[in-house]
Design an enzyme around this catalytic site. Structure first.
Site, mmCIF file in Angstrom:
data_model
loop_
_atom_site.group_PDB
_atom_site.id
_atom_site.type_symbol
_atom_site.label_atom_id
_atom_site.label_comp_id
_atom_site.label_asym_id
_atom_site.label_seq_id
_atom_site.Cartn_x
_atom_site.Cartn_y
_atom_site.Cartn_z
ATOM 1 N N ASN A 87 0.804 -1.219 0.000
ATOM 2 C CA ASN A 87 0.000 0.000 0.000
ATOM 3 C C ASN A 87 0.843 1.278 0.000
ATOM 4 O OD1 ASN A 87 -2.441 1.775 0.898
ATOM 5 N ND2 ASN A 87 -0.919 2.046 2.519
ATOM 6 N N TYR A 152 3.977 9.241 -11.510
ATOM 7 C CA TYR A 152 3.058 8.460 -10.661
ATOM 8 C C TYR A 152 2.293 7.453 -11.525
ATOM 9 C CZ TYR A 152 -0.745 7.532 -7.298
ATOM 10 O OH TYR A 152 -1.653 6.936 -6.454
ATOM 11 N N ALA A 154 3.104 6.212 -14.431
ATOM 12 C CA ALA A 154 4.008 5.179 -14.959
ATOM 13 C C ALA A 154 4.300 4.133 -13.893
ATOM 14 C CB ALA A 154 5.309 5.819 -15.445
ATOM 15 N N LYS A 156 2.420 3.342 -11.297
ATOM 16 C CA LYS A 156 1.217 2.552 -11.004
ATOM 17 C C LYS A 156 0.873 1.606 -12.170
ATOM 18 C CE LYS A 156 0.240 4.073 -6.832
ATOM 19 N NZ LYS A 156 0.322 3.171 -5.670
HETATM 20 P P1 NAP Z 1 -1.331 8.648 2.421
HETATM 21 O O1 NAP Z 1 -2.366 8.900 3.456
HETATM 22 O O2 NAP Z 1 -0.457 9.764 1.965
HETATM 23 O O3 NAP Z 1 -0.409 7.429 2.924
HETATM 24 C C1 NAP Z 1 0.731 7.054 2.238
HETATM 25 C C2 NAP Z 1 1.392 5.949 3.040
HETATM 26 O O4 NAP Z 1 2.550 5.508 2.325
HETATM 27 C C3 NAP Z 1 1.849 6.424 4.413
HETATM 28 O O5 NAP Z 1 1.422 5.490 5.376
HETATM 29 C C4 NAP Z 1 3.352 6.432 4.298
HETATM 30 O O6 NAP Z 1 4.020 6.050 5.484
HETATM 31 C C5 NAP Z 1 3.603 5.370 3.254
HETATM 32 N N1 NAP Z 1 4.905 5.537 2.624
HETATM 33 C C6 NAP Z 1 5.311 6.513 1.768
HETATM 34 N N2 NAP Z 1 6.597 6.332 1.441
HETATM 35 C C7 NAP Z 1 7.014 5.226 2.111
HETATM 36 C C8 NAP Z 1 8.248 4.525 2.181
HETATM 37 N N3 NAP Z 1 9.327 4.922 1.485
HETATM 38 N N4 NAP Z 1 8.339 3.423 2.963
HETATM 39 C C9 NAP Z 1 7.242 2.986 3.664
HETATM 40 N N5 NAP Z 1 6.063 3.626 3.644
HETATM 41 C C10 NAP Z 1 5.950 4.723 2.872
HETATM 42 O O7 NAP Z 1 -1.986 8.115 1.088
HETATM 43 P P2 NAP Z 1 -3.133 7.029 0.799
HETATM 44 O O8 NAP Z 1 -4.161 7.742 0.008
HETATM 45 O O9 NAP Z 1 -3.522 6.285 1.996
HETATM 46 O O10 NAP Z 1 -2.322 6.101 -0.218
HETATM 47 C C11 NAP Z 1 -2.128 4.721 -0.009
HETATM 48 C C12 NAP Z 1 -1.916 4.060 -1.372
HETATM 49 O O11 NAP Z 1 -3.085 4.241 -2.154
HETATM 50 C C13 NAP Z 1 -0.769 4.664 -2.170
HETATM 51 O O12 NAP Z 1 -0.070 3.639 -2.862
HETATM 52 C C14 NAP Z 1 -1.489 5.540 -3.174
HETATM 53 O O13 NAP Z 1 -0.715 5.758 -4.338
HETATM 54 C C15 NAP Z 1 -2.731 4.750 -3.421
HETATM 55 N N6 NAP Z 1 -3.854 5.508 -3.985
HETATM 56 C C16 NAP Z 1 -4.388 6.560 -3.303
HETATM 57 C C17 NAP Z 1 -5.435 7.264 -3.885
HETATM 58 C C18 NAP Z 1 -6.080 8.454 -3.216
HETATM 59 O O14 NAP Z 1 -6.875 9.148 -3.888
HETATM 60 N N7 NAP Z 1 -5.844 8.721 -1.937
HETATM 61 C C19 NAP Z 1 -5.937 6.887 -5.137
HETATM 62 C C20 NAP Z 1 -5.355 5.807 -5.794
HETATM 63 C C21 NAP Z 1 -4.318 5.127 -5.203
HETATM 64 P P3 NAP Z 1 4.681 7.102 6.532
HETATM 65 O O15 NAP Z 1 3.707 8.225 6.692
HETATM 66 O O16 NAP Z 1 4.878 6.288 7.768
HETATM 67 O O17 NAP Z 1 5.984 7.532 5.932
#
Ligand code: NAP
Length: 244
Positions: A87, A152, A154, A156
């Protein structure tokens, strides 16, 4: 016997919702975090207080040695790993021509290579058991592309390709690999968007709202269940109809 899940980036957003839901459904949960130290500790405490089996491990998904240590710790704490939810991810808005090579690399390292490290490390314990599931959190932008988010998109799209190819490779070992492609989900990741941009995104979503982290977690719980044993290599949209 209780199943064990490793969830990367589980201190906040979608990962946190997964940790709460899977713990409540009897999974032993390894909460991975990187920068969100306080949020991770608070989540760990609150789930432990409910009597759930949870463990905490700080690791950067870009670092193979850290991920290998996390997997070893999970095995030591819980004995086996049944499920990995990749995730962890970052987002950034930039015109393609303004992207630096470092920004490109950080995006690929975190959102794609991180999936490679965690998946390969965990698979080494799943393959001999002939059992396991991998769920990758991709994005609609990996399916259709987002302007100003080329790196991003690319990364995904790479996660989607990895999911399909790996599902074919490890299917004979009874391991299912799927991805969820969320649409616009209300988490910290959306914080940099203006009210106008958010309205435009809602207007492009047939259900006319953003999704919640809990709705993505509910899909992951289904994919993790025995009911989904015949599903592999798929991209499941949790997107309000944004991509049909
Ligand atoms: P978020 O609230 O910003 O959370 C991102 C998470 O990724 C955080 O827990 C962060 O951990 C972790 N992370 C980032 N870099 C890291 C690293 N180098 N090592 C370990 N952990 C890392 O975003 P979210 O919306 O929950 O996103 C979760 C996933 O869903 C992501 O892959 C995102 O691309 C995907 N997604 C989100 C959306 C959306 O609209 N929100 C849509 C499509 C896909 P720390 O804070 O502990 O560093």
């Amino acid at each position: 016997m209780a199943k064990t899940v490793i969830i990367t980036g589980a201190a906040r957003g979608i990962g946190r919702a997964c940790a709460e839901l899977f713990a409540a459904h009897g999974y032993q949960v390894l909460i991975n975090y990187y920068r969100s130290v306080e949020a991770a500790k608070e989540l760990h405490h609150s789930l432990q207080a409910k009597g759930y089996q949870v463990a905490l491990f700080q690791a950067d998904v870009r670092s193979r040695p850290q991920i290998d240590r996390m997997v070893a710790y999970c095995l030591q704490e819980f004995g086996a790993i049944d499920l990995l939810i990749n995730n962890a991810g970052i987002a950034q808005t930039r015109l393609f021509v303004d992207l630096s090579a470092d920004e490109w690399q950080e995006m690929i390292d975190t959102n794609l290579t991180g999936v490679f490290h965690c998946t390969q490390s965990v698979l080494r314990t799943m393959l001999p058991r002939h059992q396991g599931k991998i769920i990758n959190i991709a994005s609609i932008w990996g399916q259709v592309g987002a302007s100003c988010e080329v790196h991003y998109s690319a990364a995904k799209a790479g996660v989607i390709g990895l999911t399909k190819a790996l599902a074919k490779e490890v299917g004979p070992s009874n391991i299912q690999v799927n991805c969820i492609a969320p649409g616009i989900i209300e988490t910290d990741m959306m914080a940099s968007f203006t009210a106008k941009e958010k309205t435009a995104l809602k207007e492009q979503t047939p259900l006319e709202r953003f999704g919640t982290a809990e709705e993505v977690a509910a899909c992951a719980l289904f994919l993790a269940s025995d009911a989904a044993d015949f599903i592999t290599g798929q991209v499941i949209g949790v997107n309000g109809g944004f991509v049909i």
